[in-house]
Design a protein around this motif. Sequence first.
Motif, short mmCIF file in Angstrom:
data_model
loop_
_atom_site.label_atom_id
_atom_site.label_comp_id
_atom_site.label_asym_id
_atom_site.label_seq_id
_atom_site.Cartn_x
_atom_site.Cartn_y
_atom_site.Cartn_z
N ARG A 1 12.28 -10.71 -12.71
CA ARG A 1 12.80 -10.54 -14.08
C ARG A 1 12.62 -9.09 -14.56
N GLU A 2 11.53 -8.47 -14.13
CA GLU A 2 11.26 -7.09 -14.55
C GLU A 2 12.25 -6.10 -13.94
N ASP A 3 12.68 -6.37 -12.74
CA ASP A 3 13.57 -5.43 -12.03
C ASP A 3 14.83 -6.16 -11.60
N PRO A 4 15.89 -6.11 -12.40
CA PRO A 4 17.12 -6.83 -12.07
C PRO A 4 17.83 -6.29 -10.83
N ARG A 5 17.39 -5.14 -10.31
CA ARG A 5 18.01 -4.61 -9.10
C ARG A 5 17.55 -5.37 -7.86
N LEU A 6 16.40 -6.00 -7.94
CA LEU A 6 15.85 -6.69 -6.77
C LEU A 6 16.58 -8.00 -6.51
N ASP A 7 16.90 -8.24 -5.25
CA ASP A 7 17.52 -9.50 -4.84
C ASP A 7 16.50 -10.45 -4.24
N LEU A 8 15.58 -9.90 -3.45
CA LEU A 8 14.66 -10.73 -2.67
C LEU A 8 13.34 -9.98 -2.56
N ILE A 9 12.25 -10.70 -2.81
CA ILE A 9 10.93 -10.08 -2.71
C ILE A 9 10.00 -10.94 -1.87
N GLY A 10 8.98 -10.29 -1.34
CA GLY A 10 7.94 -10.98 -0.61
C GLY A 10 6.62 -10.80 -1.33
N CYS A 11 5.54 -10.97 -0.59
CA CYS A 11 4.19 -10.75 -1.14
C CYS A 11 3.24 -10.63 0.04
N GLY A 12 2.01 -10.26 -0.24
CA GLY A 12 1.01 -10.24 0.80
C GLY A 12 0.68 -11.65 1.27
N ALA A 13 0.23 -11.75 2.53
CA ALA A 13 -0.11 -13.07 3.09
C ALA A 13 -1.32 -12.93 4.00
N VAL A 14 -2.31 -13.78 3.78
CA VAL A 14 -3.49 -13.80 4.63
C VAL A 14 -3.31 -14.90 5.68
N VAL A 15 -3.71 -14.62 6.91
CA VAL A 15 -3.59 -15.57 8.02
C VAL A 15 -4.89 -16.34 8.15
N PHE A 16 -4.78 -17.67 8.28
CA PHE A 16 -5.96 -18.51 8.46
C PHE A 16 -5.72 -19.52 9.57
N THR A 17 -6.78 -20.04 10.13
CA THR A 17 -6.67 -21.08 11.15
C THR A 17 -6.85 -22.45 10.50
N SER A 18 -6.52 -23.48 11.25
CA SER A 18 -6.66 -24.84 10.73
C SER A 18 -8.12 -25.19 10.45
N ALA A 19 -9.06 -24.44 11.04
CA ALA A 19 -10.48 -24.65 10.76
C ALA A 19 -10.91 -23.96 9.47
N GLY A 20 -9.98 -23.22 8.84
CA GLY A 20 -10.29 -22.55 7.59
C GLY A 20 -10.79 -21.13 7.74
N GLU A 21 -10.73 -20.58 8.97
CA GLU A 21 -11.20 -19.23 9.22
C GLU A 21 -10.12 -18.21 8.86
N LEU A 22 -10.50 -17.17 8.13
CA LEU A 22 -9.58 -16.07 7.85
C LEU A 22 -9.50 -15.16 9.06
N VAL A 23 -8.29 -14.72 9.40
CA VAL A 23 -8.08 -13.91 10.60
C VAL A 23 -7.67 -12.48 10.24
N GLY A 24 -6.77 -12.32 9.29
CA GLY A 24 -6.27 -11.01 8.91
C GLY A 24 -5.12 -11.16 7.94
N GLU A 25 -4.48 -10.05 7.62
CA GLU A 25 -3.33 -10.07 6.72
C GLU A 25 -2.08 -9.64 7.46
N LEU A 26 -0.97 -10.31 7.16
CA LEU A 26 0.29 -9.95 7.77
C LEU A 26 0.77 -8.60 7.25
N PRO A 27 1.35 -7.77 8.12
CA PRO A 27 1.95 -6.52 7.64
C PRO A 27 3.16 -6.83 6.76
N VAL A 28 3.20 -6.25 5.58
CA VAL A 28 4.30 -6.50 4.64
C VAL A 28 4.74 -5.17 4.04
N GLY A 29 6.04 -4.88 4.13
CA GLY A 29 6.58 -3.70 3.46
C GLY A 29 6.58 -3.93 1.96
#
Length: 294
Positions: free
Chosen positions: A103-131
């Motif tokens: 809503r703030e930037d009407p020029r944008l069509d599609l956005i992402g966000c940061g994402a942390v990777v975890f295992t099914s055991a609940g362990e954090l592994v790292g963050e996905l690279p995101v532009g």
Amino acid sequence: MSVIMSMRNSAATVGAAVRSVLQQTLQDFELIVIDNGSSDQSGAIVAGFNDPRIRLVREASTSCLAVRLNQAVTLSRGEFIARMDADDMCFPDRLSRQAARLREDPRLDLIGCGAVVFTSAGELVGELPVGRVHQDIVARPFVGFPFPHPTWCGRATWFRDNPYDSSIGYAEDQDLLLRSFRHSRLGAVNAVLLAYRQDQLILRKLITGRLTFMGSLWRHGLATREVLPVLAGMTNHIVKAAVDIATVSTGLNRSMQLRRLRPISPAIAPQWRELRQVLLAPTNLAGTPGPCTA
């Protein structure tokens, strides 16, 4: 806001995924879940939430993800559409922050966000690279777009004008970005708002995804006459595929997984502990969590 999800035999994970949507700070949404021919209790778990905002569509047969996402886009009624996988989880303010950014930037069509990777055991592994900005996301289109598919949130009009290619079974997101990046504006919220489940890298999916995207590159090169840069991109994927095969075959799966990820931001650990406590409890068929054993 419309949240679209396709699932198949996701009984072990879909309860947490749905709860993470229901517990969003933004409550004005619909969650469209396409049951893609499940043979387990996935459909019963989703139906058990008994929430009028959830629209469950049961399909007897299984189709590729692109087909089901196009189907969900057609059914959607929101101004914005957010992607969600049945084994991932949203942090509570994901939808509100992505909607605010659009809503703030009407020029944008599609956005992402940061994402942390975890295992099914609940362990954090790292963050996905995101532009974070358009220029970074599209800097090397023939190598790939650092724009994780489960983090997408965009204008419904963009999704309808740019459908997924229903003829391909892998890399549907990279193929769509390749076809649309020159007439689209991309960006991201500079915050981790999604937890992405990944126990290990699966070689078959890695190689098939690379081969599928190479086919997309070749078609693009022929259509646009950008054959030389496309061939350079394809060569890059061939080299990476060889490294994937060599690494996984020598038992270094976790090492390769870590090389693909960024270090975890210090602020994420306490947020993850809270999210894990609430969402990773076992789910009963009524859609509610049982005693938390995580």
